[in-house]
Design a protein around this motif. Structure first.
Motif, PDB file in Angstrom:
ATOM      1  N   GLY A 198       0.785  -1.216   0.000  1.00 50.36           N
ATOM      2  CA  GLY A 198       0.000   0.000   0.000  1.00 50.36           C
ATOM      3  C   GLY A 198       0.818   1.266   0.000  1.00 50.36           C
ATOM      4  O   GLY A 198       2.053   1.246   0.122  1.00 50.36           O
ATOM      5  N   PRO A 199       0.148   2.422  -0.123  1.00 52.73           N
ATOM      6  CA  PRO A 199       0.870   3.702  -0.161  1.00 52.73           C
ATOM      7  C   PRO A 199       1.653   3.990   1.112  1.00 52.73           C
ATOM      8  O   PRO A 199       2.723   4.591   1.057  1.00 52.73           O
ATOM      9  CB  PRO A 199      -0.249   4.729  -0.386  1.00 52.73           C
TER      10      PRO A 199
ATOM     11  N   THR B 255      -0.903  -1.518  -5.139  1.00 52.27           N
ATOM     12  CA  THR B 255      -1.730  -0.315  -5.315  1.00 52.27           C
ATOM     13  C   THR B 255      -2.297  -0.153  -6.723  1.00 52.27           C
ATOM     14  O   THR B 255      -3.419   0.324  -6.885  1.00 52.27           O
ATOM     15  CB  THR B 255      -0.914   0.955  -4.980  1.00 52.27           C
ATOM     16  N   ASN B 256      -1.538  -0.526  -7.750  1.00 53.51           N
ATOM     17  CA  ASN B 256      -1.893  -0.147  -9.124  1.00 53.51           C
ATOM     18  C   ASN B 256      -3.288  -0.581  -9.555  1.00 53.51           C
ATOM     19  O   ASN B 256      -3.961   0.134 -10.300  1.00 53.51           O
ATOM     20  CB  ASN B 256      -0.864  -0.712 -10.112  1.00 53.51           C
ATOM     21  N   ARG B 257      -3.706  -1.773  -9.147  1.00 51.25           N
ATOM     22  CA  ARG B 257      -5.026  -2.266  -9.540  1.00 51.25           C
ATOM     23  C   ARG B 257      -5.949  -2.419  -8.336  1.00 51.25           C
ATOM     24  O   ARG B 257      -6.891  -3.211  -8.360  1.00 51.25           O
ATOM     25  CB  ARG B 257      -4.884  -3.592 -10.283  1.00 51.25           C
TER      26      ARG B 257
ATOM     27  N   LYS C 113      -9.524   0.583  -4.272  1.00 51.62           N
ATOM     28  CA  LYS C 113      -9.549   1.620  -3.242  1.00 51.62           C
ATOM     29  C   LYS C 113      -8.885   2.894  -3.730  1.00 51.62           C
ATOM     30  O   LYS C 113      -9.278   4.007  -3.361  1.00 51.62           O
ATOM     31  CB  LYS C 113      -8.842   1.093  -1.990  1.00 51.62           C
ATOM     32  N   TYR C 114      -7.880   2.745  -4.574  1.00 48.84           N
ATOM     33  CA  TYR C 114      -7.129   3.905  -5.070  1.00 48.84           C
ATOM     34  C   TYR C 114      -7.444   4.222  -6.526  1.00 48.84           C
ATOM     35  O   TYR C 114      -7.301   5.373  -6.954  1.00 48.84           O
ATOM     36  CB  TYR C 114      -5.624   3.643  -4.920  1.00 48.84           C
TER      37      TYR C 114
END
Length: 475
Positions: free
Chosen positions: A88-89, A384-386, A389-390
């Motif tokens: 995650g970020p 994160t890329n797919r 949530k983002y």
């Protein structure tokens, strides 16, 4: 009394060592390690990790373990090392922000053997990174836009325009490698470019292979390629060093000349291996990643005609503002905002770099878990890329995600972040935008095989090289 004094010191030393050992053992036993699975002895989970990439599903390994163990951090064993995978970020930000504080640069031993590194370069020698940063500054790179544009035109005219069908991936690699040779070392002769390219292809094909050193294995070929490449680069460096000693300040300031002219506070210059290390690193960073991004930009432009039309409109407005034969300039690049959004969305769905290892240099805690010194860490774009949530509707190709403020911080990190932001980001951006400008203003194209399979090795690779059918645009 003398005998007692003589024996006292080794006794105290032995007791102290025992206490230290017991304390460390106790701390290790009571430490709350991240949840996870170390996999099989020796090989750990390396095969599962590698097979996911080969099958075209590199996200599966990461997603399954995030769901099973923790969405923040989990442990595994890769390339013979205990590894904490940060997710995650928040995990991205933590690792990027703590480089050389809690974690340091690390490369698998197999990679060091191929590239002939003597030991993991924890800190780059005598400010070597700063010399490269200087060369890759945007204001310096502006001087080379006309070279990029000229070479893109020549490459397209020679290798694309004469053919009705072409394979995008090998041609993209040919272009990016020739451009790197030109800008880094002023090598223009195609034969000399080929002499550097041949061993480099051997290296990249075996860089992430199983380290089995038998004749005929990818790892063995990659090791031979590493030796050939080093020999070729050192010969080039020595020749340039002799030229500089004879002629003084060079007329052409490429990266090689810049590195040769640098010295530390004691007046000592960089040696041939230090310079060779940096050039090899830059080739690795700029070659597969940029050519993969170029390949998949063309892939998505073929798949989505509406996106192609928007890119074409933006690029034709720039083309019409130029005099005949005039090369692109810095202000033209700044107008390519939608095209760069397309490139970013391409890197989100087909990330050219999957992640990076680091080595833990001091025990620390993260999200309540202890990460011991000596472990390795890994961050992955696939956390994160797919992630919906983002990125809502994560499988959809939507360049508008990158308009305005764009994605949330540390959710999209193709070039890393924080103090370790990739110094080649601007160089890659210029290569991609200049090449796409020349392609869309010359051609429209379609994919020969709409269902071509993609594998990761480690960059995304179309198994047949992405053959496309070219339709020249009327002048």
């Amino acid at each position: 009394m003398d005998l007692f004094s003589f024996l006292l010191h080794p006794i105290l030393l032995s007791v102290s060592l025992c206490i230290i050992f017991l304390v460390r053992r106790y701390k290790s036993a009571t430490a709350k390690l991240p949840p996870g699975n170390q996999g099989w002895p020796i090989i750990g989970e390396t095969l599962a990790f590698a097979l996911g990439s080969k099958s075209g599903s590199p996200t599966r390994f990461i997603k399954e373990r995030m769901m099973k163990y923790s969405p923040d951090v989990f442990r595994t064993s890769l390339v013979g090392e205990k590894v904490a995978v940060f997710c995650g970020p928040a995990g991205n930000k933590f690792l990027f922000s703590n480089h050389n504080k809690l974690v340091a640069t690390w490369k698998p031993r197999s990679m060091e053997k191929i590239l002939l590194f003597e030991s993991p370069p924890k800190v780059e020698p005598r400010g070597l990174r700063s010399y490269v940063l200087e060369f890759l500054r945007p204001d310096v790179l502006q001087r080379y836009i006309h070279i990029m544009d000229s070479m893109a035109r020549e490459h397209i005219e020679m290798d694309w325009a004469p053919n009705r069908e072409v394979e995008v991936y090998p041609l993209s690699k040919k272009y990016t490698f020739a451009l790197a040779c030109r800008l880094f070392m002023s090598i223009k002769d195609p034969e000399q470019v080929a002499k550097v390219a041949h061993p480099f292809h051997l290296i990249t094909s075996g860089l992430v292979s199983v380290p089995i050193d038998f004749p005929g294995t990818p790892f063995n070929r990659a090791k031979k390629g590493g030796k050939m490449l080093r020999d070729e680069l050192v010969a080039i460096i020595k020749q340039r060093r002799n030229e500089l000693s004879d002629e003084g300040e060079p007329e052409v300031q490429d990266l090689l000349s810049s590195l040769l002219l640098q010295s530390d506070e004691n007046g000592k210059g960089l040696n041939d291996m230090e310079i060779s290390d940096k050039i090899v690193g830059l080739f690795l960073a700029s070659f597969d990643s940029t050519s993969a991004t170029l390949t998949f930009v063309l892939n998505y432009l073929a798949e989505f005609p509406d996106v192609y039309d928007k890119v074409l409109k933006e690029q034709m407005e720039i083309a019409k503002s130029k005099d005949p034969g005039e090369f692109l300039k810095w202000n033209d690049i700044q107008k390519m905002k939608y095209t760069w959004s397309v490139a970013n969305e391409t890197m989100r769905l087909a990330p050219p770099a999957q992640g990076t290892f680091r080595e833990v240099i001091i025990d620390f805690t993260y999200e309540g878990f202890t990460i011991p010194k000596g472990w390795k860490t890994y961050w992955s774009v696939h956390t994160t890329n797919r992630n919906p949530k983002y990125f809502p509707e994560p499988e959809k190709f939507d360049p508008s995600r990158f308009e305005g403020k764009g994605p949330a911080p540390y959710t999209f990190v193709p070039f890393g972040g924080g103090p370790r932001l990739c110094p080649g980001k601007e160089y890659s951006r210029l290569q991609i935008l200049v090449f796409i400008h020349n392609m869309v203003t010359r051609f429209k194209w379609e994919k020969v095989d709409p269902n071509e399979k993609v594998i990761y090795n480690p960059s995304p690779t179309p198994v047949n090289g992405l053959p496309i059918r070219l339709h020249p645009r009327e002048k």
